[in-house]
Design a protein around this motif. Sequence first.
Motif, PDB file in Angstrom:
ATOM      1  N   VAL B 359     -12.531   0.562  -2.991  1.00 36.00           N
ATOM      2  CA  VAL B 359     -11.914   0.621  -3.004  1.00 36.00           C
ATOM      3  C   VAL B 359     -11.241   2.262  -3.316  1.00 36.00           C
ATOM      4  N   LYS B 360     -10.075   2.618  -2.378  1.00 38.44           N
ATOM      5  CA  LYS B 360      -9.035   3.955  -2.697  1.00 38.44           C
ATOM      6  C   LYS B 360      -8.112   3.863  -2.631  1.00 38.44           C
ATOM      7  N   LEU B 361      -7.175   4.006  -3.997  1.00 40.40           N
ATOM      8  CA  LEU B 361      -5.983   3.821  -3.324  1.00 40.40           C
ATOM      9  C   LEU B 361      -5.043   5.210  -4.167  1.00 40.40           C
ATOM     10  N   SER B 362      -4.588   5.790  -2.658  1.00 37.21           N
ATOM     11  CA  SER B 362      -3.490   6.232  -3.248  1.00 37.21           C
ATOM     12  C   SER B 362      -2.371   6.388  -3.615  1.00 37.21           C
ATOM     13  N   ALA B 363      -1.040   6.805  -3.313  1.00 34.83           N
ATOM     14  CA  ALA B 363       0.874   6.715  -3.752  1.00 34.83           C
ATOM     15  C   ALA B 363       1.139   5.578  -2.341  1.00 34.83           C
ATOM     16  N   ASP B 364       0.319   5.857  -0.635  1.00 36.16           N
ATOM     17  CA  ASP B 364       0.869   5.649  -0.354  1.00 36.16           C
ATOM     18  C   ASP B 364       0.114   5.270   1.056  1.00 36.16           C
ATOM     19  N   MET B 365      -0.848   4.959   0.228  1.00 34.65           N
ATOM     20  CA  MET B 365      -2.185   4.574   0.834  1.00 34.65           C
ATOM     21  C   MET B 365      -3.392   3.645   0.355  1.00 34.65           C
ATOM     22  N   ALA B 366      -4.116   2.625   1.007  1.00 31.40           N
ATOM     23  CA  ALA B 366      -5.206   2.326   0.931  1.00 31.40           C
ATOM     24  C   ALA B 366      -6.105   2.406   1.624  1.00 31.40           C
ATOM     25  N   GLU B 367      -7.398   2.444   0.770  1.00 34.40           N
ATOM     26  CA  GLU B 367      -8.673   2.201   1.785  1.00 34.40           C
ATOM     27  C   GLU B 367     -10.075   1.286   1.270  1.00 34.40           C
ATOM     28  N   LEU B 368     -10.765   0.565   2.147  1.00 37.72           N
ATOM     29  CA  LEU B 368     -11.351  -0.618   1.607  1.00 37.72           C
ATOM     30  C   LEU B 368     -13.069  -0.062   2.557  1.00 37.72           C
ATOM     31  N   TRP B 369     -13.662  -0.103   1.956  1.00 32.49           N
ATOM     32  CA  TRP B 369     -15.256   0.483   2.644  1.00 32.49           C
ATOM     33  C   TRP B 369     -15.826  -0.997   1.909  1.00 32.49           C
ATOM     34  N   VAL B 370     -16.686  -2.214   2.778  1.00 34.62           N
ATOM     35  CA  VAL B 370     -16.452  -3.245   3.061  1.00 34.62           C
ATOM     36  C   VAL B 370     -17.594  -4.467   4.383  1.00 34.62           C
ATOM     37  N   PRO B 371     -18.717  -5.203   3.358  1.00 29.95           N
ATOM     38  CA  PRO B 371     -18.962  -5.784   4.358  1.00 29.95           C
ATOM     39  C   PRO B 371     -18.214  -7.524   4.104  1.00 29.95           C
TER      40      PRO B 371
END
Lengths: 161, 732
Positions: B359-371
């Motif tokens: 998971v990468k969380l920025s102030a206004d964005m969230a990203e996820l790499w996951v099975p």
Amino acid sequence: MAKLNINGRVRDANVPNDTPLLWFIREQVGLTGTKYGCGVAQCGACSVHINGEVQRSCSIRVGDIKATDKIVTIEGLSATTSHPVQQAWAALDVPQCGYCQSGQIMAAAALLAKTKKPTDSDIDQAMTNICRCGTYQRIRAAVHLAAEGRSALNRASKARS
Amino acid sequence: MKKMIFGNAAKISRRKFMVSSAAAGGGLALGMNLPFLSDAHAQRAGTGTEINIWVVVRPNDTCVIRIARSEMGQGTLTGLAQLVAEELDCDWKKVTTEGLTPGRNLASKRAWGNMSTGGSQGIRQSQDYVRRGGAAARMMLLQAAADLWQVPVAEVTVDKGIVKHGPTFRQIGYGKVAAAAAKLPPPDPKTIKLKDPKDWKIAGKPLKRLDTAAKLNGSKIYAIDVKLPGMLNAAIKDSPVFGGKLKSFDEAKIAKMPGVKKVVRVKDSAIAVVAETWWQAKTALDALPVVWDEGPNASQSSATIAEFIKAGLTSEQTNGEIKKGDALAAIAGAAKKVEATYSTPFLSHACMEVNNATVKLSADMAELWVPTQNLEASLAALSEESGIPLNKCEVHRHDLGGGFGRRGGTQDYVRQAVVIAKEFPGTPVKLIWSREEDQAHDFFRPISQCKATAALDAQGNLTGMHIRLSGQSINAWLNPAGVVNGKDRRQLQGFWEEPHDAQIGYTVANSLIEYTMRNTHVPVGPWRGVNTNQNGVYMECFMEEIARAAGKDSLEFRRALMKNHPKHLAVLNAAAEKGNWGKPLPAGQYRGIAQFMGYGSYSAATAEVSVSPQGKLKVHRMVLALNCGHAVNPDQIAAQVEGSVAYGLSATLYGDCPVEKGRMTSLNFDSYEIMKIAEMPKVETVIVPTYDFWGGVGEPTICVVAPAVLNAVFAATGKPVRSLPLKDIKLV
């Protein structure tokens, strides 16, 4: 500091001696084809070759490896996915999810290096890797196919392309 | 749509089509999505031209087929591509795929439909609209060629992506007319005619998977392999006792260990260590002193759970029943009564790729790499847990290293990873569970028991049957809304009277099939085949006991009860025929047979086994017959059937997750043993599709694996097997 020869390249192992080879390969070298499955040498997803022997890299400490030991990972098995085992795997569509297959292929390649024409019993003894998708039947057929040699491989590849 | 015959048919504006299509309730995705065809999307497809949301064509005639569902080894990606390519009439050798992300689906108002991949629905639930997408794209490409040549589209044909005009000997590839085709309005959905499967050239064929190459040389990147700049790694330990809480921990003890960045409390029950590498994080976590508040569940064990469930076999209250005639009266008046009590244990999924999430969380964005088996559920979990709005979240697709039902709606590991990543704004953090954590915190296959009673008349006919199931409910744990007025139909899967999904194949004049809910403290969830696993064992092992008590052949006894269920019967017959039922076997080998239904498909199996004088079982050969309605790729169906034998047989031989002091004790493959190649029987798959329905493939056949083997063991030893796994049973 230990020195490790991985796929023909010597690298400094700047990690504590008790670091498992698996995690050195994955996290320091950055080769992720070798998989973590259990960490206790049960599943074989982390199988690599060390001096031609198939070994479970999760249970080998970096500090126990000599600079002269030759480690080969799935990425180093062949330059162009051309090893007979890889070709047989492709011809019979062995993988399902594929996660365990690096280890399965490394185990099969080590078996065939020693036993040119393995029997079913040889395969049972040598191939102790776990596959949860259940590709065992095709793994067995693919080991036999790889053992038959290039012409059989070519025929099998053409039969289902 | 008359104008379309000669082209230049752009009379219906795209926006108007969208509105009218939506208003008509047709929901044809390709029309609804047109307003969202942005340049960004076109770029993502490379240099190609988007004909509609399912099909992108590149100048070199390569057809990019978009895939919404998850690929976890089951072959759905290849099967869906075959269905689209079939209708598209493109060159299969020039097909490639593009996986869709849930953020993109959401931004397009879910134009690509449901992305969930469970319940063996990947193909059967989306086959209609993806085939229509392929057909609509073909119609537009043909129209564009007809327009170019100024000829009626009816005179235009296509073969492997080459459009031809016979009368003038002209031909042109899809790649050259794609740009013009994309400008045409989509065809009226009513004019789209899907092909008869008899005419299939790509679908229905045993084509090779599209996704094999990268699985042979280590180049395939699973979520666990993701590398991002500056990424940190986390190891986690949740309370070993389910329902326990994290009481305290001594961070100072590990703060100076190599690479350690932080210790993070994750909700109220888990602790995580974040370090530069995962091995550092795990090493530090193992060294971290942790005190747990184990709570009231610490007194639970396999023994207390077994007693609790056993009480449900005779309780007054039930939570679902299927009733016909008067079974209890029939049993009371029976010439002969047959009785048996069965049990099956908790099982973990043990996917080869352990749970992980980056998971990468920025102030206004969230990203996820996951099975994940449910990309949209992952997106929702990411948004909810991070507090970042859905439209600022995205999940990057990775094929799974196994799923088997573990990675659907629950998303527990995603939520944990978000909590951890919140401590490191702007920095990606990868959470990896150890195998021990994976075994300790699954959503397990529910534990259950079954008490079965049958009535035989003087001629050995089955006149009444009473089956009482007692066990844990998946719905109660994961989907309480599925329990309606205290009744949970899902636990009776495979016994349903209604046709089409999981229908019982027998007609018994007096029948009472009941379920009593007995929920333990152990989390439960769907596990490949779900409740058809246990119910298949109970029904088919008991049917075997009844047949033997009646002194009748196992196959003939079943056949006599299946006259009203021709599809069940046909599959049973197919398995019996290919399995050489009634023909001699080598000395010491015995046969068993079983049939059951789940996931919209009909399954049957025979097994040939031997039991050594020391009690060692060997399964030599199994024949599995399957009617899944439409067979999209027979070779991949066979692969799924073979896989279901391995997964089902592994459970039969070894599968058990015992509970002690409230926690799981089989925490790795040394204690949770998995079947290996030496134990794999020869599997023969008989596909008997009737092409009048669409059934599942990934799950249906597993429910007949265990009972066919157990019935063969019964034939070999003369003793029925009534509890699993076999490792705990002395066979001779």
